[in-house]
Write a protein that holds these residues in place. Sequence first.
Motif, PDB file in Angstrom:
ATOM      1  N   ASP A   6       8.698  17.844   5.857  1.00 51.36           N
ATOM      2  CA  ASP A   6       7.275  17.800   6.711  1.00 51.36           C
ATOM      3  C   ASP A   6       6.643  19.103   7.078  1.00 51.36           C
ATOM      4  OD1 ASP A   6       5.462  15.956   8.187  1.00 51.36           O
ATOM      5  OD2 ASP A   6       5.906  17.550   9.806  1.00 51.36           O
ATOM      6  N   LYS A   7       5.431  19.207   6.270  1.00 50.61           N
ATOM      7  CA  LYS A   7       4.922  20.511   6.540  1.00 50.61           C
ATOM      8  C   LYS A   7       4.590  21.351   7.735  1.00 50.61           C
ATOM      9  CE  LYS A   7       2.625  19.431   1.902  1.00 50.61           C
ATOM     10  NZ  LYS A   7       1.311  19.503   1.325  1.00 50.61           N
ATOM     11  N   ASN A   8       4.245  19.864   8.558  1.00 50.88           N
ATOM     12  CA  ASN A   8       3.730  20.283   9.882  1.00 50.88           C
ATOM     13  C   ASN A   8       4.774  20.771  10.993  1.00 50.88           C
ATOM     14  OD1 ASN A   8       1.026  19.714   9.467  1.00 50.88           O
ATOM     15  ND2 ASN A   8       1.367  17.513   9.662  1.00 50.88           N
ATOM     16  N   PRO A  17       9.351  -1.480   8.019  1.00 49.55           N
ATOM     17  CA  PRO A  17       9.925  -0.361   8.507  1.00 49.55           C
ATOM     18  C   PRO A  17       9.754   0.763   7.882  1.00 49.55           C
ATOM     19  CG  PRO A  17      11.571  -1.987   8.118  1.00 49.55           C
ATOM     20  CD  PRO A  17      10.422  -2.667   7.321  1.00 49.55           C
ATOM     21  N   ASP A  18       9.152   2.193   8.431  1.00 54.25           N
ATOM     22  CA  ASP A  18       8.849   3.353   7.604  1.00 54.25           C
ATOM     23  C   ASP A  18      10.232   4.235   7.498  1.00 54.25           C
ATOM     24  OD1 ASP A  18       7.650   5.650   6.787  1.00 54.25           O
ATOM     25  OD2 ASP A  18       6.267   5.910   8.271  1.00 54.25           O
ATOM     26  N   GLY A  19      10.361   4.206   6.278  1.00 51.70           N
ATOM     27  CA  GLY A  19      11.743   5.133   6.086  1.00 51.70           C
ATOM     28  C   GLY A  19      11.744   6.690   6.429  1.00 51.70           C
ATOM     29  N   MET A  20      10.313   7.008   6.366  1.00 52.41           N
ATOM     30  CA  MET A  20      10.240   8.213   6.976  1.00 52.41           C
ATOM     31  C   MET A  20      10.192   8.443   8.286  1.00 52.41           C
ATOM     32  SD  MET A  20       8.171  10.230   3.523  1.00 52.41           S
ATOM     33  CE  MET A  20       8.819  10.068   1.962  1.00 52.41           C
ATOM     34  N   GLY A  21       9.969   7.343   9.120  1.00 57.61           N
ATOM     35  CA  GLY A  21       9.878   7.466  10.517  1.00 57.61           C
ATOM     36  C   GLY A  21       8.409   7.395  11.045  1.00 57.61           C
ATOM     37  N   LYS A  22       8.520   7.430  12.182  1.00 54.08           N
ATOM     38  CA  LYS A  22       7.043   7.425  13.066  1.00 54.08           C
ATOM     39  C   LYS A  22       6.381   8.386  13.225  1.00 54.08           C
ATOM     40  CE  LYS A  22       9.809   7.730  17.572  1.00 54.08           C
ATOM     41  NZ  LYS A  22       9.737   6.898  18.714  1.00 54.08           N
ATOM     42  N   GLY A  23       6.999   9.654  12.855  1.00 51.16           N
ATOM     43  CA  GLY A  23       6.148  10.962  13.027  1.00 51.16           C
ATOM     44  C   GLY A  23       5.721  11.513  11.620  1.00 51.16           C
ATOM     45  N   SER A  24       5.959  10.741  10.452  1.00 50.31           N
ATOM     46  CA  SER A  24       5.473  11.142   9.247  1.00 50.31           C
ATOM     47  C   SER A  24       4.130  10.727   9.065  1.00 50.31           C
ATOM     48  CB  SER A  24       6.349  10.375   8.199  1.00 50.31           C
ATOM     49  OG  SER A  24       6.097   8.812   8.066  1.00 50.31           O
ATOM     50  N   THR A  25       3.653  11.814   8.038  1.00 44.54           N
ATOM     51  CA  THR A  25       2.137  11.662   7.972  1.00 44.54           C
ATOM     52  C   THR A  25       1.678  11.863   6.449  1.00 44.54           C
ATOM     53  OG1 THR A  25       1.503  14.022   8.234  1.00 44.54           O
ATOM     54  CG2 THR A  25       1.581  12.627  10.358  1.00 44.54           C
ATOM     55  N   TYR A  55       6.563  10.789  -2.986  1.00 39.69           N
ATOM     56  CA  TYR A  55       5.947   9.759  -2.218  1.00 39.69           C
ATOM     57  C   TYR A  55       5.517  10.162  -0.863  1.00 39.69           C
ATOM     58  CZ  TYR A  55       5.860   5.149  -0.016  1.00 39.69           C
ATOM     59  OH  TYR A  55       5.139   3.746   0.373  1.00 39.69           O
ATOM     60  N   LEU A  56       4.359  10.095  -0.473  1.00 35.63           N
ATOM     61  CA  LEU A  56       3.872  10.620   1.020  1.00 35.63           C
ATOM     62  C   LEU A  56       4.179   9.599   2.022  1.00 35.63           C
ATOM     63  CD1 LEU A  56       0.512  12.311  -0.356  1.00 35.63           C
ATOM     64  CD2 LEU A  56       2.907  13.242  -0.600  1.00 35.63           C
ATOM     65  N   GLY A  57       3.985  10.309   3.390  1.00 37.58           N
ATOM     66  CA  GLY A  57       4.549   9.590   4.281  1.00 37.58           C
ATOM     67  C   GLY A  57       3.223   8.907   5.107  1.00 37.58           C
ATOM     68  N   GLY A  58       3.873   8.283   6.168  1.00 37.58           N
ATOM     69  CA  GLY A  58       2.886   7.557   7.012  1.00 37.58           C
ATOM     70  C   GLY A  58       2.914   6.213   6.792  1.00 37.58           C
ATOM     71  N   ASP A  59       3.808   5.678   6.134  1.00 34.79           N
ATOM     72  CA  ASP A  59       3.675   4.175   5.920  1.00 34.79           C
ATOM     73  C   ASP A  59       3.755   3.187   7.218  1.00 34.79           C
ATOM     74  OD1 ASP A  59       3.930   3.823   3.038  1.00 34.79           O
ATOM     75  OD2 ASP A  59       6.315   3.290   3.123  1.00 34.79           O
ATOM     76  N   HIS A  60       4.183   3.554   8.201  1.00 33.63           N
ATOM     77  CA  HIS A  60       3.872   2.955   9.598  1.00 33.63           C
ATOM     78  C   HIS A  60       2.319   2.511   9.769  1.00 33.63           C
ATOM     79  CE1 HIS A  60       4.037   7.146  10.626  1.00 33.63           C
ATOM     80  NE2 HIS A  60       2.983   6.783  11.854  1.00 33.63           N
ATOM     81  N   THR A  61       1.423   3.422   9.198  1.00 35.09           N
ATOM     82  CA  THR A  61      -0.008   3.178   9.447  1.00 35.09           C
ATOM     83  C   THR A  61      -0.503   2.317   8.396  1.00 35.09           C
ATOM     84  OG1 THR A  61      -0.450   5.352   8.611  1.00 35.09           O
ATOM     85  CG2 THR A  61      -0.371   5.304  10.996  1.00 35.09           C
ATOM     86  N   LEU A  62      -0.012   2.211   7.150  1.00 37.12           N
ATOM     87  CA  LEU A  62      -0.229   1.774   6.028  1.00 37.12           C
ATOM     88  C   LEU A  62       0.106   0.193   6.100  1.00 37.12           C
ATOM     89  CD1 LEU A  62      -0.051   4.455   3.082  1.00 37.12           C
ATOM     90  CD2 LEU A  62      -2.110   3.847   4.527  1.00 37.12           C
ATOM     91  N   ASN A  63       1.529   0.112   6.422  1.00 35.11           N
ATOM     92  CA  ASN A  63       2.154  -1.237   6.261  1.00 35.11           C
ATOM     93  C   ASN A  63       2.831  -1.456   7.507  1.00 35.11           C
ATOM     94  OD1 ASN A  63       1.896  -1.704   3.058  1.00 35.11           O
ATOM     95  ND2 ASN A  63       2.738   0.378   3.375  1.00 35.11           N
ATOM     96  N   PRO A  64       1.990  -1.855   8.429  1.00 36.41           N
ATOM     97  CA  PRO A  64       2.733  -1.712  10.052  1.00 36.41           C
ATOM     98  C   PRO A  64       3.891  -2.825  10.177  1.00 36.41           C
ATOM     99  CG  PRO A  64       0.523  -2.332  10.326  1.00 36.41           C
ATOM    100  CD  PRO A  64       0.649  -1.937   8.478  1.00 36.41           C
ATOM    101  N   ASP A  65       3.859  -3.881   9.232  1.00 32.78           N
ATOM    102  CA  ASP A  65       4.782  -5.003   9.386  1.00 32.78           C
ATOM    103  C   ASP A  65       6.199  -4.588   8.803  1.00 32.78           C
ATOM    104  OD1 ASP A  65       2.988  -6.283  11.112  1.00 32.78           O
ATOM    105  OD2 ASP A  65       2.337  -7.380   8.994  1.00 32.78           O
ATOM    106  N   THR A  67       0.738  -1.043   0.010  1.00 35.29           N
ATOM    107  CA  THR A  67       0.002   0.016   0.121  1.00 35.29           C
ATOM    108  C   THR A  67       0.883   1.227  -0.017  1.00 35.29           C
ATOM    109  OG1 THR A  67      -1.409  -1.182   1.308  1.00 35.29           O
ATOM    110  CG2 THR A  67      -1.922   1.222   1.357  1.00 35.29           C
ATOM    111  N   THR A  68       0.599   2.242  -0.842  1.00 34.87           N
ATOM    112  CA  THR A  68       1.357   3.353  -1.076  1.00 34.87           C
ATOM    113  C   THR A  68       0.663   4.538  -0.985  1.00 34.87           C
ATOM    114  OG1 THR A  68       1.150   3.244  -3.522  1.00 34.87           O
ATOM    115  CG2 THR A  68       3.183   2.150  -2.203  1.00 34.87           C
ATOM    116  N   ARG A  69       1.077   5.794  -0.673  1.00 34.44           N
ATOM    117  CA  ARG A  69       0.309   7.007  -0.742  1.00 34.44           C
ATOM    118  C   ARG A  69       1.274   7.746  -2.061  1.00 34.44           C
ATOM    119  NH1 ARG A  69      -0.444   8.609   5.446  1.00 34.44           N
ATOM    120  NH2 ARG A  69      -2.621   7.845   5.400  1.00 34.44           N
TER     121      ARG A  69
END
Length: 381
Positions: free
Chosen positions: A344-346, A319-327, A307-317, A299-301
């Motif tokens: 990161d905009k925020n 590693p998220d290269g953009m890290g746990k704070g990415s959205t 490429y948009l962040g938040g992989d840890h929510t889309l593919n929890p199994d 699953t991708t965004r």
Amino acid sequence: MIKSISLNSGSSQSSNGMSSIGVKRISELFENQFQEGISPGAQLVVMRNGQMILEQCVGYANTKKKHPISPETRFLTFSISKSFISACVFKLVENDLVDLDGSVAEYWPEFGSQGKEVVTVRQVLLHQAGLPRRGLLGQILNLSNWEKLTDNLAKKKLEYLPGGKTAYHALNFGFILGEVIRRVSGLPVNEYLQKELLTPLGMVNTSLKTTDYGSNSYARLYSGTFDHQFVALLFNSPNVRAAVIPAASLHSTAREIAIFFQMLLNEGQYDGIRYLQPETVQLATSLGFEGFDEALRRTTRWGYGFYLGGDHTLNPDLPDGMGKGSTIDTFGHYGQRTSIAYADKNSGLVVVFLCNQFLSSYDYKNRLREISDAVWDAIED
């Protein structure tokens, strides 16, 4: 509005809400990856609100000759290149020379065959053009001949119906959009990129092709995994390094990649010069697709060339290269099992990690995750 980057590394950590202990932890992780042999040579830049929080280099550009990595060492950034090509396309959109929903064949008539007549520029940007791998072998053989390469691609049949599936277009993304840029602007894609973005931004160590690859200025590639030994061999070839591969051949430094992403965080402005309109940057870095990517098999965004962040929510199994704070508000790109750049905009973060060794897909993302998680942990406010 942050207008330009302050290059005084580490001087403004506390004023930018970054913990000095946390920044030290990032630095130690980066150094440890080199000591463990994960990164033969690498550069890291971490910025916040336009301030250089950390700039660090480790290892060697050439491990045999022991050429040390410096802030000016140029790395092959692979698919980070795609974000730069996207910016070029959006400049043409702003100038009313390209319509995102116009067909590629409108600008490149020869492309309009074999069912490709309906492929739109937007679909290419979203990896939905239906040509993720078609003609790959021929492209490798003809990398030094742009006209032959694009002529062959124009004759290819679709793999998928345009818009029917999303499948990462590793190289065809750049060849299609690069030819659109050439047809519309009258300039080869590398020259258009240089004229419109690289030179005005002061990116003197960045180019889409090399002319002096044999010098000590460039990082040689190494493979830490068997399945990428040929890739390392191929991309260490001077002929390939001198070829224009718009989706994969940008050579640059972490500092200069950071300038580009800071410009985007500034809503298209940098050092008093406007490169893109705010609404253009917002569109380019917004969600264009979320779902299963047939090529990446996950699953991708996708934004439009980002490429948009938040992989840890889309593919929890994974590693998220953009890290746990990415959205979804984190945008950037990975670079073929070696590198990453994102903003990161925020939080106002810009993170660029460039490396010269391929790892397995999992180990590569895990290497990036360690660094990125430490960056997010260092934020205090």
